[in-house]
Write a protein that holds these residues in place. Structure first.
Motif, short mmCIF file in Angstrom:
data_model
loop_
_atom_site.label_atom_id
_atom_site.label_comp_id
_atom_site.label_asym_id
_atom_site.label_seq_id
_atom_site.Cartn_x
_atom_site.Cartn_y
_atom_site.Cartn_z
N ILE A 195 6.67 -0.79 -8.89
CA ILE A 195 5.77 0.07 -9.66
C ILE A 195 5.69 1.44 -8.99
CG2 ILE A 195 3.43 0.30 -10.59
CD1 ILE A 195 3.14 -2.78 -9.98
N ALA A 196 6.02 2.47 -9.75
CA ALA A 196 5.98 3.84 -9.22
C ALA A 196 4.65 4.49 -9.57
CB ALA A 196 7.13 4.66 -9.80
N VAL A 197 4.03 5.11 -8.57
CA VAL A 197 2.71 5.71 -8.77
C VAL A 197 2.75 7.18 -8.42
CG1 VAL A 197 0.32 5.71 -7.98
CG2 VAL A 197 1.57 3.54 -8.14
N CYS A 198 2.21 8.00 -9.33
CA CYS A 198 2.07 9.42 -9.03
C CYS A 198 0.64 9.85 -9.30
CB CYS A 198 3.03 10.24 -9.88
SG CYS A 198 2.88 12.00 -9.52
N ILE A 199 0.09 10.63 -8.41
CA ILE A 199 -1.20 11.26 -8.64
C ILE A 199 -0.89 12.73 -8.87
CG2 ILE A 199 -3.50 11.70 -7.72
CD1 ILE A 199 -2.46 9.41 -5.56
N GLY A 200 -1.22 13.24 -10.04
CA GLY A 200 -0.88 14.64 -10.29
C GLY A 200 -1.13 15.04 -11.72
#
Ligand code: FAD
Ligand code: AMP
Lengths: 249, 313
Positions: free
Chosen positions: A60-65
């Motif tokens: 699972i790839a997670v980005c905060i932005g």
């Protein structure tokens, strides 16, 4: 192992020479090429290899932005991540906040392994993985150049100033990827098409119940003073003379 | 409570030279008292070295068998216990400090300032971002403890000859067992430490092989220099990882730095900006390294290094 969570930060591409606004208030990012943080590509590659060896089920790839960071998550999906989560936030996200967000996602997803980059090449902080491990009360294996999984343990080779340090950690754990952990794969066109159909969920700090703090606030930016251009010498004798003139030899 | 605690880095015997530079940084906080904490299994010798650093008030000797190796997960809860009486906790921006300090900060529930390059005030600092392309001024919150790492290349070592008191201190904390040290694979070497050396000879991809990289070692040995390398040279296996200089390697500040067959990528250059004199040797006159070099020579390195070595040695 079931799940691996990977951090994917959207950053100014490493080939871009960053400029500061004349008034020093911020960095000019308009029209600048944005990419996945190089260390996060390496983190993702490692997770994918673990999955391909049959040692994990889901990456699972997670980005905060910002919203546009979906682009970087699509790249991660094209590389092979199974699904992606965008934690949408328009304001600045410092490492402590990022770590708190990752912790919330961990509580939800219950991964056995979290792999982040060793540093984001924009702010060069190198903090998030260590902070997350502390908040999660789990081991950290930072600056990893080799990861071997064996049941509930990982043996990790770390690039340290003195050479290579090897540690063993119980899972779940946080690993941060260094440059020599692997060489990330190139994305192929069909994968980009396929990635469009993979799930990408969008959530927010409010939904996760995390308040963005800003304990360290940037107040000004400046271009560093350039070194004055030096002299060119024609041969070894000239070089030796120049060194002697400076009193270095 | 104007008090700074510096967490000592050491190898079990010797205090890391970066700590004397952290003390210099701490001295720029006007009106602050500075202590050093030494966590080790046998700390007495290292404490003596720390006590000799001028400007230091007290050295905290924290001995536990678990401290034989510097595992961040083991050190961090102890540092949190020690931090009780301090407003600031500093560590060097080495792999030791980068590993440990954010874990300490998070346990304290506070943010961290990474890579302080100058102190504008007790809560205001300058630090490099974007591989040193930009210098950021940051203000840190004053209502919580400040945790930071010090970019050691930005500070000179403090003077020695001091006589701080050494106090045995217990850092009460429950230590985890989930992280275990296995071993350190270090290159045994009599060469000077890269981050403390006054001369550094660094080689890049141009060397072409581990065999050829001996040219760099020989030259370095002849002039008493430490050996550095570009990422490309390390990736290719010419030289071990601890020699990498740059954004993601080590930051060096020698009096003279020889960049030999290194193109001068921004990620490399950020690691050498504090060198007194940069010498570039590259066969490509357009190589970006010449833009920052103090002395440049366009030449084939294989043709000139032996001659340079004999003239300087
Ligand atoms: C996230 C990230 C982090 C990075 N971190 C670092 C880092 O910490 N440190 C680092 O160094 N790099 C780092 N890099 C890599 C950096 O971008 C460059 O790729 C690297 O520094 C290039 O190494 P080089 O100069 O040895 O090789 P090249 O760029 O290939 O340069 C070789 C040079 O040798 C010259 N040459 C060839 N033959 C000869 C000869 N016979 N005589 C004289 N000169 C010759 C050529 O003209 C050329 O200029 C990083 C990159 C990324 C993306
Ligand atoms: N906003 C973000 N989104 C996704 N991952 C992040 C973010 N910030 C930090 N990370 C992860 O944490 C690593 C270290 O970041 P930093 O501590 O900022 O240097 C990055 O390489 C990412 O893997």
């Amino acid at each position: 192992m079931q799940k691996i969570l990977v951090g994917v930060k959207r950053v100014v591409d490493y080939n871009v020479r960053v400029r500061v606004k004349p008034d020093g208030s911020e960095i000019m990012t308009d029209g600048v090429k944005m990419s996945v943080n190089p260390f996060d590509e390496i983190a993702l590659e490692e997770a994918l290899r673990i999955k391909e060896k049959g040692a994990a089920e889901e990456v699972i790839a997670v980005c905060i932005g910002i919203d546009a960071a979906q682009q970087q998550l699509r790249t991660a999906l094209a590389m092979g991540a199974d699904r992606a989560i965008l934690v949408k936030e328009d304001g600045p996200v410092e490492p402590l906040t990022a770590a708190r967000i990752f912790l919330k996602l961990i509580e939800k997803e219950q991964p056995d392994l979290v792999i982040l980059g060793k540093q984001a090449i924009d702010d060069d902080n190198s903090q998030t993985g260590q902070m997350l491990a502390a908040l999660w009360d789990r081991p950290q294996a930072t600056f990893a150049s080799k990861v071997e999984l064996d049941g509930g343990k990982a043996t990790v080779t770390r690039e340290v100033d003195a050479g290579l340090e090897i540690i063993e950690v119980d899972l779940p754990a946080v690993i941060t990827a260094d440059l020599r952990l692997n060489e990330p794969r190139y994305v192929k066109l069909p994968d980009i098409m396929k990635a469009k159909r993979k799930p990408l969920d969008v959530t927010s700090l409010e939904e996760l119940g995390v308040a963005a703090t800003q304990g360290v606030e940037p107040v000004a930016f400046a271009q560093p003073q350039a070194r004055a251009r030096g002299v060119m010498v024609d041969d070894v004798a000239g070089l030796v003379q120049a060194l002697k003139d400076k009193g270095l030899f | 409570m104007n008090r700074i605690l510096i967490i000592a880095e050491h190898d079990g015997k010797t205090l890391n030279p970066g700590i004397a530079k952290c003390v210099s940084c701490a001295m720029q906080f006007a009106g602050y008292e500075t202590d050093i904490a030494v966590l080790a299994d046998d700390a007495a010798d290292i404490c003596r070295q720390a006590a000799g650093l001028q400007g230091v008030s007290r050295v905290l000797q924290v001995e536990r068998p678990e401290n034989a190796q510097a595992l961040a997960a083991v050190f961090a809860p102890q540092v949190v216990a020690l931090a009780a009486g301090y407003s600031h906790v500093l560590g060097p921006s080495t792999t030791f400090g980068k590993d440990l300090m954010p874990r300490v900060a998070a346990l304290l529930g506070t943010s961290q300032v990474s890579d302080i390059m100058s102190v504008s005030g007790p809560y205001e600092f300058k630090r490099p971002v974007y591989a040193g392309d930009v210098i950021q001024t940051v203000k840190a919150a004053q209502d919580s403890k400040l945790v930071a790492t010090v970019r050691i290349a930005s500070f000179p070592p403090c003077q020695t000859g001091g006589s701080a008191s050494v106090e045995l201190v217990a850092a009460d904390a429950v230590l985890p067992t989930h992280t275990r040290y296995v071993e350190l694979r270090a290159q045994a070497s009599d060469r000077p430490d890269l981050q403390a050396a006054s001369r550094v000879v660094a080689g890049g991809r141009a060397l072409g092989s581990a065999e050829n990289f001996k040219l760099i070692y020989d030259f370095a040995d002849k002039i008493g220099a430490a050996v550095g390398a570009s990422r490309a040279a390390v990736d290719a296996g010419y030289v071990s990882n601890d020699a990498q200089v740059g954004q993601t390697g080590r930051i060096v500040a020698p009096d003279v730095y020889f960049a030999i067959g290194i193109s001068g990528a921004i990620q490399h250059v950020t690691g050498i900006k504090d060198a007194g004199t940069i010498v570039a040797i590259n066969k490509d006159p357009e190589a970006p390294i010449f833009e920052i070099a103090d002395i440049g020579l366009v030449a084939d390195l294989f043709a000139i290094i032996p001659e340079l070595q004999s003239q300087l040695g």
